[in-house]
Each structure stands twice: as structure tokens, then as C-alpha cells.
Design a protein around this motif. Sequence first.
Motif, PDB file in Angstrom:
ATOM      1  N   LEU A  77       0.855  -1.180   0.000  1.00 30.79           N
ATOM      2  CA  LEU A  77       0.000   0.000   0.000  1.00 30.79           C
ATOM      3  C   LEU A  77       0.892   1.232   0.000  1.00 30.79           C
ATOM      4  O   LEU A  77       1.903   1.284   0.697  1.00 30.79           O
ATOM      5  N   LEU A  78       0.488   2.228  -0.783  1.00 34.78           N
ATOM      6  CA  LEU A  78       1.281   3.442  -0.941  1.00 34.78           C
ATOM      7  C   LEU A  78       0.572   4.631  -0.316  1.00 34.78           C
ATOM      8  O   LEU A  78      -0.588   4.530   0.117  1.00 34.78           O
ATOM      9  N   ALA A  79       1.247   5.769  -0.270  1.00 32.84           N
ATOM     10  CA  ALA A  79       0.663   6.983   0.291  1.00 32.84           C
ATOM     11  C   ALA A  79      -0.692   7.266  -0.346  1.00 32.84           C
ATOM     12  O   ALA A  79      -0.840   7.218  -1.575  1.00 32.84           O
ATOM     13  N   GLY A  80      -1.687   7.541   0.490  1.00 28.70           N
ATOM     14  CA  GLY A  80      -3.037   7.780   0.005  1.00 28.70           C
ATOM     15  C   GLY A  80      -3.914   6.552   0.010  1.00 28.70           C
ATOM     16  O   GLY A  80      -5.119   6.647  -0.228  1.00 28.70           O
ATOM     17  N   ASP A  81      -3.337   5.369   0.295  1.00 36.93           N
ATOM     18  CA  ASP A  81      -4.116   4.139   0.418  1.00 36.93           C
ATOM     19  C   ASP A  81      -4.563   3.965   1.863  1.00 36.93           C
ATOM     20  O   ASP A  81      -4.097   4.671   2.765  1.00 36.93           O
ATOM     21  N   ALA A  82      -5.453   3.011   2.086  1.00 36.01           N
ATOM     22  CA  ALA A  82      -5.967   2.774   3.439  1.00 36.01           C
ATOM     23  C   ALA A  82      -6.143   1.292   3.684  1.00 36.01           C
ATOM     24  O   ALA A  82      -6.349   0.503   2.755  1.00 36.01           O
ATOM     25  N   LEU A  83      -6.070   0.924   4.931  1.00 34.60           N
ATOM     26  CA  LEU A  83      -6.313  -0.436   5.396  1.00 34.60           C
ATOM     27  C   LEU A  83      -7.374  -0.361   6.485  1.00 34.60           C
ATOM     28  O   LEU A  83      -7.286   0.464   7.391  1.00 34.60           O
ATOM     29  N   ILE A  84      -8.389  -1.224   6.386  1.00 31.00           N
ATOM     30  CA  ILE A  84      -9.414  -1.312   7.424  1.00 31.00           C
ATOM     31  C   ILE A  84      -9.347  -2.711   8.024  1.00 31.00           C
ATOM     32  O   ILE A  84      -9.481  -3.708   7.311  1.00 31.00           O
ATOM     33  N   SER A  85      -9.113  -2.790   9.317  1.00 38.26           N
ATOM     34  CA  SER A  85      -9.154  -4.066  10.032  1.00 38.26           C
ATOM     35  C   SER A  85     -10.388  -4.078  10.921  1.00 38.26           C
ATOM     36  O   SER A  85     -10.649  -3.112  11.638  1.00 38.26           O
ATOM     37  N   LEU A  86     -11.146  -5.160  10.872  1.00 35.04           N
ATOM     38  CA  LEU A  86     -12.327  -5.299  11.723  1.00 35.04           C
ATOM     39  C   LEU A  86     -11.987  -5.915  13.071  1.00 35.04           C
ATOM     40  O   LEU A  86     -12.867  -6.189  13.873  1.00 35.04           O
ATOM     41  N   GLY A  87     -10.704  -6.143  13.326  1.00 34.88           N
ATOM     42  CA  GLY A  87     -10.281  -6.638  14.633  1.00 34.88           C
ATOM     43  C   GLY A  87     -10.449  -8.127  14.825  1.00 34.88           C
ATOM     44  O   GLY A  87     -10.313  -8.632  15.941  1.00 34.88           O
ATOM     45  N   CYS A  88     -10.727  -8.863  13.749  1.00 34.42           N
ATOM     46  CA  CYS A  88     -10.956 -10.303  13.873  1.00 34.42           C
ATOM     47  C   CYS A  88      -9.667 -11.068  14.133  1.00 34.42           C
ATOM     48  O   CYS A  88      -9.680 -12.143  14.732  1.00 34.42           O
ATOM     49  N   HIS A  89      -8.565 -10.534  13.659  1.00 33.86           N
ATOM     50  CA  HIS A  89      -7.275 -11.179  13.801  1.00 33.86           C
ATOM     51  C   HIS A  89      -6.236 -10.116  14.132  1.00 33.86           C
ATOM     52  O   HIS A  89      -6.435  -8.939  13.855  1.00 33.86           O
ATOM     53  N   ALA A  90      -5.123 -10.551  14.691  1.00 29.55           N
ATOM     54  CA  ALA A  90      -4.000  -9.637  14.847  1.00 29.55           C
ATOM     55  C   ALA A  90      -3.477  -9.269  13.457  1.00 29.55           C
ATOM     56  O   ALA A  90      -3.527 -10.076  12.535  1.00 29.55           O
ATOM     57  N   VAL A  91      -3.006  -8.047  13.318  1.00 27.90           N
ATOM     58  CA  VAL A  91      -2.517  -7.551  12.030  1.00 27.90           C
ATOM     59  C   VAL A  91      -1.098  -7.034  12.212  1.00 27.90           C
ATOM     60  O   VAL A  91      -0.807  -6.322  13.180  1.00 27.90           O
ATOM     61  N   ALA A  92      -0.228  -7.396  11.289  1.00 30.44           N
ATOM     62  CA  ALA A  92       1.141  -6.880  11.318  1.00 30.44           C
ATOM     63  C   ALA A  92       1.555  -6.535   9.899  1.00 30.44           C
ATOM     64  O   ALA A  92       1.489  -7.382   9.006  1.00 30.44           O
ATOM     65  N   VAL A  93       1.945  -5.292   9.679  1.00 29.34           N
ATOM     66  CA  VAL A  93       2.459  -4.863   8.382  1.00 29.34           C
ATOM     67  C   VAL A  93       3.777  -4.147   8.615  1.00 29.34           C
ATOM     68  O   VAL A  93       4.001  -3.556   9.671  1.00 29.34           O
ATOM     69  N   SER A  94       4.638  -4.203   7.626  1.00 26.71           N
ATOM     70  CA  SER A  94       5.949  -3.589   7.773  1.00 26.71           C
ATOM     71  C   SER A  94       6.197  -2.605   6.648  1.00 26.71           C
ATOM     72  O   SER A  94       5.503  -2.609   5.629  1.00 26.71           O
ATOM     73  N   SER A  95       7.181  -1.744   6.840  1.00 25.55           N
ATOM     74  CA  SER A  95       7.581  -0.781   5.818  1.00 25.55           C
ATOM     75  C   SER A  95       9.041  -1.017   5.470  1.00 25.55           C
ATOM     76  O   SER A  95       9.902  -1.063   6.360  1.00 25.55           O
ATOM     77  N   GLN A  96       9.290  -1.185   4.186  1.00 24.44           N
ATOM     78  CA  GLN A  96      10.661  -1.426   3.752  1.00 24.44           C
ATOM     79  C   GLN A  96      11.489  -0.149   3.750  1.00 24.44           C
ATOM     80  O   GLN A  96      12.679  -0.167   4.058  1.00 24.44           O
TER      81      GLN A  96
END
Length: 293
Positions: A77-96
Motif C-alpha cells: 500500500l502506498l501513500a493515500g491508500d488505506a487499510l481497514i481491520s475489523l479486529g478479527c485477527h492480529a494484524v502486522a504490516v511492515s515498511s521497507q
Amino acid sequence: MTPDAALERALSSIDVRPGHAWRQSLAAGGTLSLKRGEAAIVYLREGEITGRTGARSACTVDAASGEAATLDGGRTLLAGDALISLGCHAVAVSSQSGAEVTVVPLEVVPTLDTRALPPLIFVGGFAGAEPAAAGLAAHLGLPKPGTGRQGDETICRLMVTTVLLSALRTWASTQREASWPPLSDDPFLTRVVAAVADDPGHEWTLDQLAALGAMSRSVFAARFREVFGTSPASYVTEVRMRRAKELLDAGTSVSETSRSLGYGSDEGFRRAFRRHTGVAPSAWRTAGRPLTV
């Protein structure tokens, strides 16, 4: 029901209550983590975030595992994008290469439509599709207690709702074979849903609804739950409560709203409304929506 009508219905039924937002900077190789149960909007202000996801398709699937859900196939995902988590699972994302994000915790009130959403929603091109909403997303956040001006919480809640609905609209428009909002391909069930929407105040019985659907009681109840994820009676109540909110927001009195929705007494309506929303209809009518999470 047409896809446009289903989307309009779904968006109008979503009720969201935001928590205190924060900005977070990720250094190169940094990670953003959300625990299971922590629903949130993550708006990417700068940089990129990347990861991969498991094949879970709904909140009820493997929700107790505690595993971290990750982005699909190394998706970025790039600048201006979005992520919506409903909290059903743990979420982990990283930035290179590093990133700056705005994170807005959410409480999304469960409805037929929100239960049909995937646990993680990735909204590419959000800023381009919804520039005004993306501008709000970049500056979201409730003020800390004791700061800010009167009404900040109410205004911020409306801003968060606008961002969430806009993000969902953008996402839904890109789904070529979308399963959201849920649409029935059964014309008989469609006829039932349309009848309830047209006259939510009618005293609907299972026999009447089954007759509209040209099915026996048992077949209709099973088919309805399979398609819509709830019982016919619960669906009727949800439609009534949605209409009650609209009437109360428009300034209709509690008694008039109660009568128009077929309740035998104002007290019965008050109990049903409080069970559904957590507040009394008079409080909803005065304040619009509850201010606390």
C-alpha cells in the motif's frame, strides 16, 4: 435488489464509534501491529507498507487462533491508500523504506452488512477516488480529554464515519465479483426483503414472510439464515431500528416513531431501541448518537 441499492443500504446502516487516533512513524524495516480485537482504519500518509495475508474470508473464520493476519501475497500500500481491520485477527504490516500512518481505532456496530465484510479491507487509490475523505483521514483524531472545543467528539465521530464509508465505497467499486454488500440471487428472498423495507411497521410473522417467499416455514427460515446470516425476526427488528434512527434524526417524536413502526407501546419500543443501540430513543433524538465508546 440492485447492487447500487444494496450499497446505499449497507452504507446507511453502518454505525461506527471512533477511539483516540494517533500518528505513527515507521522507520525502514519498522512494523505496525494491531492486536486481535483492535478494529481500526490505517491511513497511509507517506511511504509504503507491505505484507501478506492468510486465506481467511470472514470474521468468524479462525478468529480465536491469535495468528497475525498479513497483506495478500506481499501486496504493498502506498501513500493515500488505506487499510481497514475489523479486529478479527492480529494484524502486522511492515515498511521497507519508512512510512507515516494515521491509525484510528474503531468500534463498528455489528449489522448484517458489516458481518459480511472481509476481516481486512485494502483500499488502493483511496486518495484519488475520495480526495476530500482522504484529507480528513490524514488529520483524524479525537482531542485528549480536557482539551479542544465543545462538540469535538461529535464532529470527529462524523468525520471518521465519512472516511470509513468513503473507503468502503471505493473498495466496493473495485470488486468485480464482490460479496459485499450481500445480495441474494433468490428472487423470492429479494421479494421478502423488499416487502420488509417498504413497510417495516407491519406486524410481520414467519408465516407471512414464508408465504411471500413461496416456501414452507422451515425451508424459508433455513434459507433466510443461510443467505443473510440471521433469523427473519432479527432482520425485521434491524430494519425497524434503522428506520427508527432515521425518523428520530429527522426530529420525529418517540411516540410517533413507535407507532409508525408497529409497536404496541412506547415502552416496548424504548426497550427494543435500547437493546439495539445502547441508548434510549429520546437520547438518540437529542444527541444523534452516543458520544462514548
